[in-house]
Design an enzyme around this catalytic site. Structure first.
Site, PDB file in Angstrom:
ATOM      1  N   SER A  87      17.033  -0.394   3.838  1.00  0.00           N
ATOM      2  CA  SER A  87      16.995   0.738   4.767  1.00  0.00           C
ATOM      3  C   SER A  87      18.352   1.416   4.959  1.00  0.00           C
ATOM      4  O   SER A  87      18.412   2.619   5.198  1.00  0.00           O
ATOM      5  CB  SER A  87      16.470   0.276   6.131  1.00  0.00           C
ATOM      6  N   LYS A 121       7.447  -5.882  15.776  1.00  0.00           N
ATOM      7  CA  LYS A 121       6.839  -4.553  15.966  1.00  0.00           C
ATOM      8  C   LYS A 121       5.908  -4.517  17.183  1.00  0.00           C
ATOM      9  O   LYS A 121       5.777  -3.461  17.809  1.00  0.00           O
ATOM     10  CB  LYS A 121       6.095  -4.121  14.697  1.00  0.00           C
ATOM     11  N   ASN A 157       7.465   0.842  14.907  1.00  0.00           N
ATOM     12  CA  ASN A 157       8.594   0.558  14.004  1.00  0.00           C
ATOM     13  C   ASN A 157       9.768   1.512  14.212  1.00  0.00           C
ATOM     14  O   ASN A 157      10.775   1.415  13.531  1.00  0.00           O
ATOM     15  CB  ASN A 157       8.149   0.600  12.543  1.00  0.00           C
ATOM     16  N   GLY A 215      -0.018  -9.706  10.284  1.00  0.00           N
ATOM     17  CA  GLY A 215       1.054  -9.266  11.194  1.00  0.00           C
ATOM     18  C   GLY A 215       0.930  -7.785  11.531  1.00  0.00           C
ATOM     19  O   GLY A 215      -0.118  -7.156  11.332  1.00  0.00           O
ATOM     20  N   LYS A 259      -7.408 -18.156  10.625  1.00  0.00           N
ATOM     21  CA  LYS A 259      -7.841 -18.133  12.036  1.00  0.00           C
ATOM     22  C   LYS A 259      -7.932 -16.706  12.560  1.00  0.00           C
ATOM     23  O   LYS A 259      -7.546 -15.760  11.880  1.00  0.00           O
ATOM     24  CB  LYS A 259      -6.838 -18.929  12.882  1.00  0.00           C
ATOM     25  N   GLY A 299       6.050  -1.396  -2.509  1.00  0.00           N
ATOM     26  CA  GLY A 299       6.323  -0.775  -1.219  1.00  0.00           C
ATOM     27  C   GLY A 299       7.530   0.144  -1.152  1.00  0.00           C
ATOM     28  O   GLY A 299       7.866   0.623  -0.064  1.00  0.00           O
TER      29      GLY A 299
HETATM   30  O1  LIG Z   1      12.592  -3.546   5.340  1.00  0.00           O
HETATM   31  C1  LIG Z   1      12.937  -2.571   6.036  1.00  0.00           C
HETATM   32  O2  LIG Z   1      14.080  -2.116   6.003  1.00  0.00           O
HETATM   33  C2  LIG Z   1      11.920  -1.941   6.886  1.00  0.00           C
HETATM   34  C3  LIG Z   1      10.594  -2.298   6.708  1.00  0.00           C
HETATM   35  C4  LIG Z   1       9.490  -1.777   7.542  1.00  0.00           C
HETATM   36  O3  LIG Z   1       9.124  -2.766   8.495  1.00  0.00           O
HETATM   37  C5  LIG Z   1       9.876  -0.491   8.253  1.00  0.00           C
HETATM   38  O4  LIG Z   1       8.902  -0.201   9.254  1.00  0.00           O
HETATM   39  C6  LIG Z   1      11.266  -0.519   8.859  1.00  0.00           C
HETATM   40  O5  LIG Z   1      11.568   0.770   9.381  1.00  0.00           O
HETATM   41  C7  LIG Z   1      12.330  -0.875   7.804  1.00  0.00           C
END
Ligand SMILES: O=C(O)C1=C[C@@H](O)[C@@H](O)[C@H](O)C1
Ligand SMILES: Nc1ncnc2c1ncn2[C@@H]1O[C@H](COP(=O)(O)OP(=O)(O)OP(=O)(O)O)[C@@H](O)[C@H]1O
Ligand SMILES: [Mg+2]
Length: 419
Positions: free
Chosen positions: A15, A57, A78, A119, A145, A217
């Protein structure tokens, strides 16, 4: 801190460079060990805007003074903006996931969808799949579960058409972990993995081998960051930024892996390509020697390869899970499929094919001391190099011409992967 990311473990996160490219602000990664620390972070309000990742989250949602309608319906936040001491929560993963699957041509309408993991992200992905008309959304978890299926029971559902991993299984540093056998699903059309580090998780490598449409992702990460950065800066950012940041990031993170026969040029070309691409150079043979404290000629002998191959597999796994490197391998690395899978998870694998007459028997390589041994080795290995590689480069020209060819093929493979 002004802007950044909180979560429990952040060693995997890309990020920081994404936000710094998007918004021009400094972006810090702030790992918080437990829920108390996360609550204290929000209570302090000592930030302007943050992203939130696993496992906070839901906690972030509870910590906000106002929560956007969509985020509240999903039950996960998030993105948190601090406006004059009041915290506003959003969910940009929803739009990020929708962007990623649309870009990859993955459809949910009338499909039976299986999510791996329960999650915060499973709620987001469930919402996207339902909003796009999924026939049924099934959840699977290790414990089986709270309404989720066990992985074993999930594999009995022969009607599953789309699988989405929303768990951290297989995520750096737990590369290679995969809880599901995709051959259980005869109607499988597509597999998406929200994990982006490594680029090709073990789950996606399975999907690729089955010829099923798949996506990781990274585009979701970049897209959700763009939508978050719009909240951070209160400015619209063109969607085109997602594609250009994605491309730059993938090129920066991808490993270039050189494979081929002894003396084909892996080490020397690897060093030259590392300079050309601005990447760190690692020679796996040299790492084996460093780890063992003795030269390969003392570790490896004809007929006594197992010990060496075991060390080689461990060293390969250790470096292959990292990003942004040029990896020169030993000639025999392709003899084990597990090594090839490890190298391909983050790497563009280029086969350096040098004419047999230019290869040099002898030197420090015990298994190719004579020309005869080298030729016999070539007959066995050439098909393995072909199978393991994304691209082949002939090393039959001046050195720097070949290094340039390797660099070009690296970018071509990345362009094809995106197309
Ligand atoms: O791995 C990351 O840097 C992120 C993963 C997600 O959970 C995103 O929602 C988050 O903003 C950043
Ligand atoms: N195109 C080329 N022109 C001239 N020399 C070359 C060319 N490609 C490689 N070489 C030379 O060939 C020799 C063997 O190369 P290098 O050691 O890089 O091979 P390698 O694949 O790493 O071998 P090993 O598997 O034994 O580690 C080096 O001296 C290198 O400089
Ligand atoms: Mg070498």
């Amino acid at each position: 801190m002004e802007y950044g990311l909180i979560g429990q473990k952040l060693g995997h996160s890309f990020s920081k460079p994404i936000h710094e490219a998007l918004g021009g602000y400094a972006y810090d990664l702030v790992p918080l060990p437990d829920e108390d620390a996360a609550r204290a972070f929000f209570a302090s309000r000592d930030f302007r805007a943050v992203n939130v990742t696993i496992p906070y989250k839901q906690l972030a949602l509870a910590a906000c003074d106002e929560v956007d309608e969509k985020a509240a319906a999903i039950g996960a936040v998030n993105t948190v903006i601090n406006r004059s001491g009041r915290l506003y929560g959003y969910n940009t993963d929803y739009a990020g996931f929708a962007y990623m699957t649309k870009r990859a041509g993955i459809a949910f309408q009338n499909r039976t969808v299986l999510l791996l993991g329960t999650g915060g992200t499973s709620r987001t992905v469930t919402a996207v799949a339902r909003d796009q008309g999924a026939k049924e959304v099934l959840l699977a978890s290790r414990s089986g579960k709270n309404g989720a299926l066990s992985y074993e029971d999930a594999m009995k559902r022969k009607d599953v058409e789309v699988v989405v991993n929303v768990s951290p299984a297989g995520m750096y540093p737990n590369n290679g972990e995969c809880l599901l056998d995709l051959t259980a699903f005869p109607r499988l059309e597509a597999v998406a993995d929200v994990v982006y580090n490594p680029f090709h998780t073990a789950l996606l490598q399975q999907a690729e081998a089955l010829g099923v449409r798949c996506v990781n992702g990274l585009s979701m990460l970049v897209a959700q960051a763009k939508y978050a950065a719009e909240y951070f800066t209160d400015k619209k950012i063109p969607d085109g930024e997602i594609e250009s940041i994605y491309r730059d990031l993938r090129a920066k993170q991808a490993n270039l892996v050189l494979i081929g026969m002894p003396s084909c040029g892996k080490t020397s070309l690897g060093k030259a390509c590392a300079k050309l691409l601005g990447k760190r150079f690692v020679d796996l043979d040299a790492e084996i020697e460093r780890q063992e404290g003795r030269p390969i000629s003392q570790i490896l002998a004809p007929g006594k390869e197992t010990y060496f191959r075991d060390v080689e597999s461990r060293v390969t796994a250790r470096f292959a899970r990292e990003s942004g490197q040029v990896l020169s391998t030993g000639g025999g690395v392709v003899l084990r499929e597990e090594n090839v899978a490890a190298l391909r998870q983050n790497g563009v694998v280029v086969y350096i094919d040098r004419p047999l007459q230019d290869l040099q028997p002898g030197g420090a390589r015990p298994l190719s001391q004579s020309r005869q041994a080298l030729e016999a080795q070539y007959a066995v290995r050439a098909p393995l190099y072909q199978k393991a590689c994304h691209a082949k480069v002939n090393n039959d020209a001046p050195f720097y011409t070949v290094a340039d060819r390797v660099k070009e093929r690296f970018y071509e493979v990345l362009d094809c992967e995106r197309a």
